[in-house]
Design an enzyme around this catalytic site. Structure first.
Site, PDB file in Angstrom:
ATOM      1  N   GLU A 159      -2.822   3.184 -10.602  1.00 33.24           N
ATOM      2  CA  GLU A 159      -3.626   4.177  -9.783  1.00 33.24           C
ATOM      3  C   GLU A 159      -2.624   5.461  -9.819  1.00 33.24           C
ATOM      4  OE1 GLU A 159      -4.664   2.742  -5.847  1.00 33.24           O
ATOM      5  OE2 GLU A 159      -5.609   0.972  -6.793  1.00 33.24           O
ATOM      6  N   CYS A 277      -1.652  -3.681  -5.532  1.00 38.30           N
ATOM      7  CA  CYS A 277      -1.306  -5.106  -6.316  1.00 38.30           C
ATOM      8  C   CYS A 277       0.045  -5.589  -6.090  1.00 38.30           C
ATOM      9  CB  CYS A 277      -1.163  -4.236  -7.814  1.00 38.30           C
ATOM     10  SG  CYS A 277      -2.997  -3.876  -8.648  1.00 38.30           S
ATOM     11  N   LYS A 280       0.080  -8.085  -3.099  1.00 39.96           N
ATOM     12  CA  LYS A 280      -0.602  -9.182  -3.268  1.00 39.96           C
ATOM     13  C   LYS A 280       0.018 -10.232  -4.373  1.00 39.96           C
ATOM     14  CE  LYS A 280      -4.610  -7.745  -5.871  1.00 39.96           C
ATOM     15  NZ  LYS A 280      -4.613  -8.699  -6.975  1.00 39.96           N
TER      16      LYS A 280
HETATM   17  P1  NAD Z   1     -11.546  -3.114  -5.645  1.00 39.34           P
HETATM   18  O1  NAD Z   1     -11.244  -3.722  -4.468  1.00 39.34           O
HETATM   19  O2  NAD Z   1     -11.146  -1.440  -5.754  1.00 39.34           O
HETATM   20  O3  NAD Z   1     -12.928  -3.230  -6.304  1.00 39.34           O
HETATM   21  C1  NAD Z   1     -13.423  -4.590  -6.444  1.00 39.34           C
HETATM   22  C2  NAD Z   1     -14.911  -4.059  -6.279  1.00 39.34           C
HETATM   23  O4  NAD Z   1     -15.618  -5.319  -6.657  1.00 39.34           O
HETATM   24  C3  NAD Z   1     -15.476  -4.038  -4.823  1.00 39.34           C
HETATM   25  O5  NAD Z   1     -16.049  -2.447  -4.829  1.00 39.34           O
HETATM   26  C4  NAD Z   1     -16.323  -4.974  -4.404  1.00 39.34           C
HETATM   27  O6  NAD Z   1     -17.316  -4.548  -3.746  1.00 39.34           O
HETATM   28  C5  NAD Z   1     -16.817  -5.292  -5.885  1.00 39.34           C
HETATM   29  N1  NAD Z   1     -17.475  -6.526  -6.022  1.00 39.34           N
HETATM   30  C6  NAD Z   1     -17.051  -7.839  -5.701  1.00 39.34           C
HETATM   31  N2  NAD Z   1     -17.970  -8.846  -5.872  1.00 39.34           N
HETATM   32  C7  NAD Z   1     -18.875  -8.086  -6.392  1.00 39.34           C
HETATM   33  C8  NAD Z   1     -20.418  -8.753  -6.987  1.00 39.34           C
HETATM   34  N3  NAD Z   1     -20.717  -9.941  -6.831  1.00 39.34           N
HETATM   35  N4  NAD Z   1     -20.883  -7.708  -7.492  1.00 39.34           N
HETATM   36  C9  NAD Z   1     -20.661  -6.406  -7.600  1.00 39.34           C
HETATM   37  N5  NAD Z   1     -19.560  -5.956  -7.115  1.00 39.34           N
HETATM   38  C10 NAD Z   1     -18.602  -6.773  -6.607  1.00 39.34           C
HETATM   39  O7  NAD Z   1     -10.264  -3.697  -6.444  1.00 39.34           O
HETATM   40  P2  NAD Z   1      -9.484  -3.191  -7.619  1.00 39.34           P
HETATM   41  O8  NAD Z   1      -8.269  -2.159  -7.414  1.00 39.34           O
HETATM   42  O9  NAD Z   1     -10.792  -2.345  -8.806  1.00 39.34           O
HETATM   43  O10 NAD Z   1      -8.965  -4.375  -8.376  1.00 39.34           O
HETATM   44  C11 NAD Z   1      -9.877  -5.201  -9.004  1.00 39.34           C
HETATM   45  C12 NAD Z   1      -9.110  -6.349  -9.722  1.00 39.34           C
HETATM   46  O11 NAD Z   1      -8.003  -5.836 -10.771  1.00 39.34           O
HETATM   47  C13 NAD Z   1      -7.874  -6.937  -8.846  1.00 39.34           C
HETATM   48  O12 NAD Z   1      -7.871  -8.270  -9.121  1.00 39.34           O
HETATM   49  C14 NAD Z   1      -6.816  -6.447  -8.812  1.00 39.34           C
HETATM   50  O13 NAD Z   1      -5.659  -7.172  -8.614  1.00 39.34           O
HETATM   51  C15 NAD Z   1      -6.902  -6.040 -10.424  1.00 39.34           C
HETATM   52  N6  NAD Z   1      -6.117  -4.797 -10.602  1.00 39.34           N
HETATM   53  C16 NAD Z   1      -6.089  -3.676  -9.884  1.00 39.34           C
HETATM   54  C17 NAD Z   1      -5.396  -2.659 -10.227  1.00 39.34           C
HETATM   55  C18 NAD Z   1      -5.250  -1.366  -9.294  1.00 39.34           C
HETATM   56  O14 NAD Z   1      -4.437  -0.420  -9.592  1.00 39.34           O
HETATM   57  N7  NAD Z   1      -6.043  -1.167  -8.562  1.00 39.34           N
HETATM   58  C19 NAD Z   1      -4.781  -2.709 -11.415  1.00 39.34           C
HETATM   59  C20 NAD Z   1      -4.709  -3.630 -12.194  1.00 39.34           C
HETATM   60  C21 NAD Z   1      -5.325  -4.667 -11.949  1.00 39.34           C
END
Ligand code: NAD
Length: 453
Positions: A159, A277, A280
């Site tokens: 991010e 990240c 968790k």
């Molecule tokens: P986030 O919470 O910002 O986004 C997840 C989104 O998925 C939410 O908006 C939620 O409403 C949506 N969602 C859930 N179920 C849904 C469904 N059935 N239909 C449609 N939308 C749905 O999370 P994020 O930060 O984007 O992270 C997502 C994944 O990626 C996590 O596993 C996280 O660990 C991983 N990740 C995050 C980052 C980061 O920097 N944020 C980096 C690498 C990996």
């Protein structure tokens, strides 16, 4: 290729825009119609440098759209990427969003005739894609590996640099159930020249955890070292880190010049890691290991040190001010790091909670977080959010610098002296020059700075 992405959060939206920019046709599926509408109008629901500009471009090029129509979006694509949240609840990974999303993808695929690849991009513990995702998908779609492919493609974006990372990744890891799944999914990355790793599903899942946990361990190691420096008369950890960083294994020589690799930023003392990240993922891997009877003691210490670190900042304030009750304390920076408005597990929240619990009158500021709307949780916390930093530090008896935003780096010591009731500055990120601050009359206190300096 035609791609549907489940989730319009940081990962779903940023990677969707990046794929669209690379020439693919992307539908990002969200649940909240207002958010989807805002995305289609060219406004991302969170702050990320450069994102809105590229979003508007790919919308205009008709390569990107957001939708709430789950089933149609899946059917209209060749590949579906699951990028939903995987929070850690009570120390374990919570797969509810992944399971629900995969079941819906499977139901949509039930009606589809052509080959389709489903890819897990969410961070999940090793074994999840094969043992949890695949059975749900196969059952809901009533299809076998002949008709549905399965991949695990961990996301490494940071991010604050998310767009750059998604457009130009360091590496691409594709774990797959079989060769066909990987071959089809890899077409998405045809233009990327970075190293590509084709692995099994569990190796791909594990690579993400090892990457994050290593970085988190460096942060906690640096904070533990900073703590001992803070107890050692005459030692300032910033001077110590300079000598350590000069080792050419950390700062390699290229020609006559030394370069400063990004890894060095993790070898520095501060307020601890936060965000969506590291906290968790460290906890999820720790629990994953202990469920297998493996005690990860370094990882356990990494987590414990990080849990303590924000409280050290409050301790520094209380050592300098005495009783905190009734004292006006300003917190600068709410997001867990600069260039993002993400406050998930931010050290600032922990610091503010403790300050309030000790009776301090807390004001705060952040250049990006809560620009649109101040959530109820912040009101409930009992802190006052100011629109500019001057308002936050005015008449404060202490300032705690938590997030190293550029705008805070530029505050001069004279400005602190002029605006504050008592110019006590607690530098949680070591962004200020101690000598300049002391000379200007600031009572300068910082993480990793020993007594007598
Ligand atoms: P986030 O919470 O910002 O986004 C997840 C989104 O998925 C939410 O908006 C939620 O409403 C949506 N969602 C859930 N179920 C849904 C469904 N059935 N239909 C449609 N939308 C749905 O999370 P994020 O930060 O984007 O992270 C997502 C994944 O990626 C996590 O596993 C996280 O660990 C991983 N990740 C995050 C980052 C980061 O920097 N944020 C980096 C690498 C990996």
């Amino acid at each position: 290729m035609n791609v549907s992405i489940i989730g319009t959060g940081y990962v779903g939206l940023v990677t969707g825009i990046a794929f669209a920019h690379a020439g693919h046709h992307v539908i990002c599926v969200g649940r909240n119609p207002d958010k989807v509408e805002s995305i289609n109008a060219g406004k991302a629901p969170f702050f990320e440098p450069g994102l809105d500009i590229l979003l508007r471009r790919v919308i205009a090029q008709k390569r990107f759209i957001a939708s709430v129509d789950f089933s149609r979006s899946v059917i209209a694509s060749d590949i579906t990427i699951v990028a939903v949240g995987t929070p850690t609840v009570d120390g374990s990974i919570d797969l509810t969003q992944v399971k629900d999303a995969v079941a819906l993808v499977g139901e949509a695929l039930f009606k589809k005739r052509s080959y389709h690849v489903v890819t897990v991009k969410s961070t999940v513990v090793p074994g999840t894609t094969e043992q949890v995702v695949w059975p749900i998908l196969a059952q809901a779609s009533a299809k076998s590996a002949k008709d549905v492919g399965l991949c695990m493609n961990p996301e490494f974006l940071r991010e604050g640099n998310a767009l750059e990372d998604a457009l130009d990744p360091d590496r691409i890891v594709i774990g797959s159930l079989d060769n066909k799944s990987a071959r089809v999914y890899a077409k998405l990355f045809a233009k990327n020249t970075c190293p590509k790793f084709f692995t099994n599903l569990s190796t791909a899942e594990m690579s993400k955890y090892v990457s994050n946990v290593l970085l988190a361990t460096l942060v906690s190691f640096s904070n533990e070292i900073g703590d001992i420096a803070a107890q050692t008369p005459g030692v300032d950890i910033v001077d110590v880190w300079q000598t350590v960083h000069a080792d050419r294994r950390w700062s390699p020589k290229v020609g006559n010049k030394r370069i400063t690799p990004g890894i060095i930023h993790y070898l520095f003392s501060g307020c601890g890691y936060g965000g969506s990240c590291f906290p968790k993922d460290t906890k999820a891997l720790y629990r994953f290991a202990s469920d297998k009877g493996v005690s990860m003691s370094i990882l356990g210490s990494t987590i414990a040190i990080n849990d303590k670190q924000p409280h050290r900042l409050v301790e520094l304030a209380s050592r300098a001010l005495g009783e905190l009750r009734g004292k006006r304390v300003a917190v600068l920076g709410l997001s867990f790091k600069p260039n993002t408005d993400d406050m998930r597990e931010s050290p600032a929240l922990i610091i503010m909670r403790e300050l309030v619990a000790r009776g301090a009158d807390v004001t705060c500021h952040d250049p990006e977080a809560y620009k649109a709307e101040v959530p109820e949780s912040l009101h409930q916390l009992g802190v006052t959010l100011e629109k500019n930093y001057e308002g936050a530090i005015k008449n404060a008896e202490a300032v705690i610098l938590v997030t190293a935003w550029d705008v805070y780096r530029k505050i001069s010591p004279q400005e602190f002296v002029r605006l504050m009731a008592h110019p006590l500055v607690i530098d949680g990120r070591r962004i200020y020059d101690p000598l300049k601050f002391i000379k200007a009359g600031v009572h300068y206190v910082a993480v990793g700075r020993g007594p007598g300096l």
